[in-house]
Design a protein around this motif. Structure first.
Motif, PDB file in Angstrom:
ATOM      1  N   SER A 106       0.819  -1.224   0.000  1.00 58.40           N
ATOM      2  CA  SER A 106       0.000   0.000   0.000  1.00 58.40           C
ATOM      3  C   SER A 106       0.848   1.267   0.000  1.00 58.40           C
ATOM      4  CB  SER A 106      -0.966   0.002   1.183  1.00 58.40           C
ATOM      5  OG  SER A 106      -0.252   0.004   2.400  1.00 58.40           O
ATOM      6  N   SER A 107       2.116   1.174   0.421  1.00 60.21           N
ATOM      7  CA  SER A 107       2.986   2.346   0.341  1.00 60.21           C
ATOM      8  C   SER A 107       4.278   1.987  -0.381  1.00 60.21           C
ATOM      9  CB  SER A 107       3.316   2.875   1.738  1.00 60.21           C
ATOM     10  OG  SER A 107       4.395   3.791   1.639  1.00 60.21           O
ATOM     11  N   LYS A 108       4.421   2.529  -1.577  1.00 62.72           N
ATOM     12  CA  LYS A 108       5.633   2.241  -2.351  1.00 62.72           C
ATOM     13  C   LYS A 108       6.851   2.855  -1.678  1.00 62.72           C
ATOM     14  CE  LYS A 108       3.333   1.516  -6.790  1.00 62.72           C
ATOM     15  NZ  LYS A 108       3.403   0.058  -6.838  1.00 62.72           N
ATOM     16  N   ALA A 109       6.668   3.967  -0.982  1.00 56.66           N
ATOM     17  CA  ALA A 109       7.794   4.598  -0.279  1.00 56.66           C
ATOM     18  C   ALA A 109       8.256   3.691   0.866  1.00 56.66           C
ATOM     19  CB  ALA A 109       7.369   5.960   0.255  1.00 56.66           C
ATOM     20  N   PHE A 110       7.300   3.123   1.599  1.00 56.68           N
ATOM     21  CA  PHE A 110       7.648   2.191   2.678  1.00 56.68           C
ATOM     22  C   PHE A 110       8.417   1.005   2.108  1.00 56.68           C
ATOM     23  CE2 PHE A 110       6.670  -1.730   4.960  1.00 56.68           C
ATOM     24  CZ  PHE A 110       7.070  -1.422   6.248  1.00 56.68           C
ATOM     25  N   ALA A 111       7.917   0.456   0.991  1.00 52.86           N
ATOM     26  CA  ALA A 111       8.569  -0.716   0.391  1.00 52.86           C
ATOM     27  C   ALA A 111       9.990  -0.372  -0.042  1.00 52.86           C
ATOM     28  CB  ALA A 111       7.748  -1.213  -0.805  1.00 52.86           C
ATOM     29  N   ALA A 112      10.168   0.796  -0.637  1.00 58.10           N
ATOM     30  CA  ALA A 112      11.504   1.195  -1.106  1.00 58.10           C
ATOM     31  C   ALA A 112      12.459   1.327   0.079  1.00 58.10           C
ATOM     32  CB  ALA A 112      11.412   2.495  -1.893  1.00 58.10           C
ATOM     33  N   GLU A 113      11.966   1.922   1.153  1.00 58.95           N
ATOM     34  CA  GLU A 113      12.820   2.087   2.345  1.00 58.95           C
ATOM     35  C   GLU A 113      13.174   0.743   2.959  1.00 58.95           C
ATOM     36  OE1 GLU A 113      10.937   6.188   3.627  1.00 58.95           O
ATOM     37  OE2 GLU A 113      11.315   4.884   5.375  1.00 58.95           O
ATOM     38  N   PHE A 114      12.174  -0.142   3.012  1.00 55.22           N
ATOM     39  CA  PHE A 114      12.390  -1.484   3.564  1.00 55.22           C
ATOM     40  C   PHE A 114      13.475  -2.210   2.761  1.00 55.22           C
ATOM     41  CE2 PHE A 114      11.509  -6.039   3.502  1.00 55.22           C
ATOM     42  CZ  PHE A 114      11.391  -6.341   4.852  1.00 55.22           C
ATOM     43  N   MET A 115      13.385  -2.121   1.436  1.00 55.62           N
ATOM     44  CA  MET A 115      14.361  -2.820   0.587  1.00 55.62           C
ATOM     45  C   MET A 115      15.759  -2.227   0.752  1.00 55.62           C
ATOM     46  SD  MET A 115      12.321  -3.863  -2.883  1.00 55.62           S
ATOM     47  CE  MET A 115      11.111  -2.589  -3.073  1.00 55.62           C
ATOM     48  N   THR A 116      15.829  -0.914   0.890  1.00 52.32           N
ATOM     49  CA  THR A 116      17.143  -0.282   1.109  1.00 52.32           C
ATOM     50  C   THR A 116      17.744  -0.793   2.412  1.00 52.32           C
ATOM     51  OG1 THR A 116      16.367   1.689  -0.015  1.00 52.32           O
ATOM     52  CG2 THR A 116      18.332   1.944   1.362  1.00 52.32           C
ATOM     53  N   GLN A 117      16.911  -0.799   3.444  1.00 58.76           N
ATOM     54  CA  GLN A 117      17.369  -1.217   4.766  1.00 58.76           C
ATOM     55  C   GLN A 117      17.891  -2.651   4.759  1.00 58.76           C
ATOM     56  OE1 GLN A 117      14.141  -0.824   7.509  1.00 58.76           O
ATOM     57  NE2 GLN A 117      15.345  -1.576   9.239  1.00 58.76           N
ATOM     58  N   HIS A 118      17.263  -3.513   3.922  1.00 57.60           N
ATOM     59  CA  HIS A 118      17.638  -4.932   3.931  1.00 57.60           C
ATOM     60  C   HIS A 118      18.485  -5.331   2.724  1.00 57.60           C
ATOM     61  CE1 HIS A 118      15.247  -5.836   7.472  1.00 57.60           C
ATOM     62  NE2 HIS A 118      14.371  -4.977   6.985  1.00 57.60           N
ATOM     63  N   SER A 119      18.986  -4.348   2.010  1.00 56.68           N
ATOM     64  CA  SER A 119      19.822  -4.612   0.818  1.00 56.68           C
ATOM     65  C   SER A 119      19.153  -5.574  -0.155  1.00 56.68           C
ATOM     66  CB  SER A 119      21.189  -5.175   1.222  1.00 56.68           C
ATOM     67  OG  SER A 119      21.796  -4.341   2.160  1.00 56.68           O
ATOM     68  N   ILE A 120      17.862  -5.364  -0.372  1.00 63.39           N
ATOM     69  CA  ILE A 120      17.116  -6.169  -1.351  1.00 63.39           C
ATOM     70  C   ILE A 120      17.196  -5.440  -2.696  1.00 63.39           C
ATOM     71  CG2 ILE A 120      14.785  -6.927  -2.002  1.00 63.39           C
ATOM     72  CD1 ILE A 120      14.334  -7.386   1.056  1.00 63.39           C
ATOM     73  N   TYR A 277       3.434 -11.441  -2.703  1.00 60.64           N
ATOM     74  CA  TYR A 277       3.567 -11.535  -4.160  1.00 60.64           C
ATOM     75  C   TYR A 277       4.696 -10.603  -4.556  1.00 60.64           C
ATOM     76  CZ  TYR A 277       1.754  -9.920  -8.851  1.00 60.64           C
ATOM     77  OH  TYR A 277       1.563  -9.506 -10.145  1.00 60.64           O
ATOM     78  N   LEU A 278       5.758 -11.172  -5.085  1.00 59.88           N
ATOM     79  CA  LEU A 278       6.872 -10.356  -5.556  1.00 59.88           C
ATOM     80  C   LEU A 278       6.779 -10.217  -7.071  1.00 59.88           C
ATOM     81  CD1 LEU A 278       8.208 -12.650  -3.322  1.00 59.88           C
ATOM     82  CD2 LEU A 278       9.914 -10.843  -3.367  1.00 59.88           C
ATOM     83  N   GLY A 279       6.672  -8.987  -7.531  1.00 60.43           N
ATOM     84  CA  GLY A 279       6.729  -8.713  -8.961  1.00 60.43           C
ATOM     85  C   GLY A 279       8.182  -8.418  -9.286  1.00 60.43           C
ATOM     86  N   VAL A 292      13.306  -6.516  -7.425  1.00 62.89           N
ATOM     87  CA  VAL A 292      11.905  -6.379  -7.007  1.00 62.89           C
ATOM     88  C   VAL A 292      11.332  -5.098  -7.604  1.00 62.89           C
ATOM     89  CG1 VAL A 292      10.315  -6.125  -5.065  1.00 62.89           C
ATOM     90  CG2 VAL A 292      12.311  -7.630  -4.847  1.00 62.89           C
ATOM     91  N   ILE A 293      10.344  -5.261  -8.479  1.00 65.66           N
ATOM     92  CA  ILE A 293       9.655  -4.117  -9.066  1.00 65.66           C
ATOM     93  C   ILE A 293       8.559  -3.647  -8.110  1.00 65.66           C
ATOM     94  CG2 ILE A 293       8.154  -3.387 -10.973  1.00 65.66           C
ATOM     95  CD1 ILE A 293      11.046  -3.676 -11.789  1.00 65.66           C
ATOM     96  N   GLU A 294       7.890  -4.617  -7.514  1.00 65.07           N
ATOM     97  CA  GLU A 294       6.866  -4.263  -6.529  1.00 65.07           C
ATOM     98  C   GLU A 294       6.550  -5.468  -5.663  1.00 65.07           C
ATOM     99  OE1 GLU A 294       3.025  -3.485  -8.180  1.00 65.07           O
ATOM    100  OE2 GLU A 294       3.016  -5.314  -9.333  1.00 65.07           O
ATOM    101  N   TYR A 295       6.110  -5.141  -4.447  1.00 68.14           N
ATOM    102  CA  TYR A 295       5.519  -6.154  -3.581  1.00 68.14           C
ATOM    103  C   TYR A 295       4.010  -5.991  -3.656  1.00 68.14           C
ATOM    104  CZ  TYR A 295       9.891  -6.766  -0.821  1.00 68.14           C
ATOM    105  OH  TYR A 295      11.155  -7.043  -0.366  1.00 68.14           O
ATOM    106  N   ASN A 296       3.279  -7.109  -3.592  1.00 76.29           N
ATOM    107  CA  ASN A 296       1.840  -7.040  -3.388  1.00 76.29           C
ATOM    108  C   ASN A 296       1.508  -7.916  -2.184  1.00 76.29           C
ATOM    109  OD1 ASN A 296       0.902  -5.399  -5.695  1.00 76.29           O
ATOM    110  ND2 ASN A 296       1.770  -7.067  -6.880  1.00 76.29           N
ATOM    111  N   ALA A 297       0.479  -7.519  -1.475  1.00 72.43           N
ATOM    112  CA  ALA A 297       0.138  -8.191  -0.223  1.00 72.43           C
ATOM    113  C   ALA A 297      -1.019  -9.171  -0.403  1.00 72.43           C
ATOM    114  CB  ALA A 297      -0.223  -7.131   0.824  1.00 72.43           C
ATOM    115  N   ARG A 298      -1.085  -9.789  -1.567  1.00 76.17           N
ATOM    116  CA  ARG A 298      -2.254 -10.587  -1.948  1.00 76.17           C
ATOM    117  C   ARG A 298      -1.862 -11.474  -3.109  1.00 76.17           C
ATOM    118  NH1 ARG A 298      -2.889  -8.373  -6.812  1.00 76.17           N
ATOM    119  NH2 ARG A 298      -1.996  -6.305  -7.043  1.00 76.17           N
TER     120      ARG A 298
END
Ligand code: AMP
Ligand code: GLY
Length: 438
Positions: A106-120, A277-279, A292-298
């Motif tokens: 639901s938040s692309k900014a959150f996802a981007a930050e999460f991936m940066t934090q975890h070197s994804i 769901y990992l796109g 990872v282009i996007e995460y989906n929660a479904r």
């Protein structure tokens, strides 16, 4: 396992498949679908109920009243609204992440930050909180080197690949106005490096700690054959993906990314329960490594319409997995390493989809059984005894076979003037072109 009643939340082709799977389980006594569609109403244990996915109070009350034993949530809007939180709080086993975990979608900014934090691995990205900030970021970039993403759920329409600087600027103005893209973008836009390469949809089912990877699939986003025309919700899909699309080494990297994500969410105190769901893109720019282009929660739609049949037709207990995950323990579950079934789905849409869908045409050929075919309904309504096209993406014709060619043949034999059809229907004739030899 004692028999139980379940509720599937949603109304699309994905939910028809989820409900069909639950319907097939000897451990399930009744399948309520809220609100469901004309297809779910036909299931032998199925009953459509007038519940909207974001009507949290209504759903919790229904579940209490009917003593529903587990809830399977389809759409992202329900996750974002906190349906899973409310059901967990009420002590009901639920398949679907809490709102905090669903922020990965639901938040692309959150996802981007999460991936940066975890070197994804992710595309390089910049977050702009104002239109001016965004214009400064793109100032010295060529428009074909980035994509623009509205921060928020936008029913799949929030990603734009601009071709010209004029288009990029107009898109940013629309996104920040908050009037276009269902209001997503008002608070922020993510500008992302544009990558190239095959796309992979990967589903991982998790109980928050453990996870299993389902067979990979590939969606076809563009409206027309040859991957031309506008992006849509998805015009077809197939599964599993052969080695020449995803090698064993690439598959291992996707597994590693998934583990980092599940572990990271658990460590943050927001364990991810449900399907992640990992796109992904196997990016040419990164030597074919998954990004990872996007995460989906479904679950994805239409990928679900092929991934779940591949598993169930291979003898795997799909409803058992969903129920175990809902209860919060999938430790004993293993996906068979050898899948001897291929599935390919063709989305049949109405004329004018996606911009100006024309509804109301009668659908012929649904009463017939087709060899090695499952039909999942989505935008279909029943008027007396007639099925009528009632939405953009109307139905999915899913073929099964030992090979992708066989699956394609089965699916396409069930679409057309002598099979399933309606006036001016539109479908792609080249689903699976990446792997078909016929
Ligand atoms: P989405 O609605 O987020 O699934 O995005 C729609 C489509 O846009 C994806 O399926 C990709 O084809 C494309 N896309 C999104 N992000 C990127 C990117 N960083 N580079 C290239 N294509 C992208
Ligand atoms: N298949 C794309 C999606 O479900 O978002």
């Amino acid at each position: 396992m004692a028999e139980l009643d379940v509720l599937v939340v949603g109304s699309g082709g994905r939910e028809h498949e989820l409900a069909r799977q639950m319907d097939s389980s000897p451990n399930v006594h009744k399948v309520y679908i809220g609100p469901g569609n004309a297809g779910t109403a036909l299931l032998s244990k199925g009953e459509n109920v007038t519940l909207q996915p974001t009507d949290i109070e209504g759903i919790v009350a229904f579940v209490r009243d009917k003593k529903v034993g587990a809830v399977i949530i389809g759409p992202d809007a329900a996750m974002e609204a906190g349906l899973a939180n409310a059901l967990r709080k009420a002590g009901v086993p639920v398949f679907g992440p809490n709102r905090e975990a669903a922020k990965l979608e639901s938040s692309k900014a959150f996802a981007a930050e999460f991936m940066t934090q975890h070197s994804i691995p992710q595309p390089q990205s910049w977050t702009a909180h104002s239109e001016q900030e965004a214009l400064d970021i793109i100032k010295n970039k060529s428009p074909d080197t980035y994509v623009l993403k509205a921060d928020g759920l936008a029913a799949g329409k929030g990603v734009v690949l601009p071709q010209t600087a004029v288009e990029a600027k107009a898109t940013l103005a629309d996104m920040f106005s908050g009037t276009a893209y269902d209001g997503a973008g008002k608070n922020g836009v993510v500008i992302q490096e544009r990558l190239h390469g095959p796309e992979v949809s990967a589903f991982a089912v998790s109980d928050g700690t453990n996870f299993v990877m389902l067979p990979f699939s590939q969606d076809h986003k563009r409206l027309k054959d040859g991957d031309q025309g506008p992006n849509t919700g998805g015009m077809g899909a197939y599964s599993p993906l052969p080695e020449n699309i995803v090698s064993a080494a690439q598959a291992q990297k996707i597994h590693d990314i998934t583990k980092q994500t599940i572990d990271g969410m658990k460590a943050a105190g927001t364990p991810y329960q449900g399907v992640l769901y990992l796109g992904l893109m196997l990016a040419i720019e990164r030597g074919g490594d998954p990004v990872v282009i996007e995460y989906n929660a479904r679950f994805g739609d239409p990928e679900t319409q092929v991934v779940l049949p591949v598993l169930s037709e291979s003898g795997f207990d799909v409803p058992g997995m969903l129920l175990q995950a809902a209860k919060g323990d999938i430790a004993g579950i293993a996906i068979p390493s050898k899948l001897n079934v291929s599935a390919l789905t063709v989305c049949v849409a109405v004329a004018g989809y996606p911009e100006h869908p024309r509804k109301g045409d009668a659908i012929e050929g649904l009463g017939t059984a087709y060899h090695n075919v499952i039909v999942q309904l989505a935008g279909v309504k029943k008027n007396n005894e007639t099925f009528v096209a009632n939405g953009g993406r109307v139905l999915y014709v899913t073929g099964l076979g030992k090979t992708p060619d066989e699956a394609a043949k089965a699916a396409y034999a069930a679409v057309g003037p002598h099979a399933i059809h309606f006036k001016d229907m539109h479908y792609r004739t080249d689903i699976g072109h990446q792997i078909r030899t016929t």
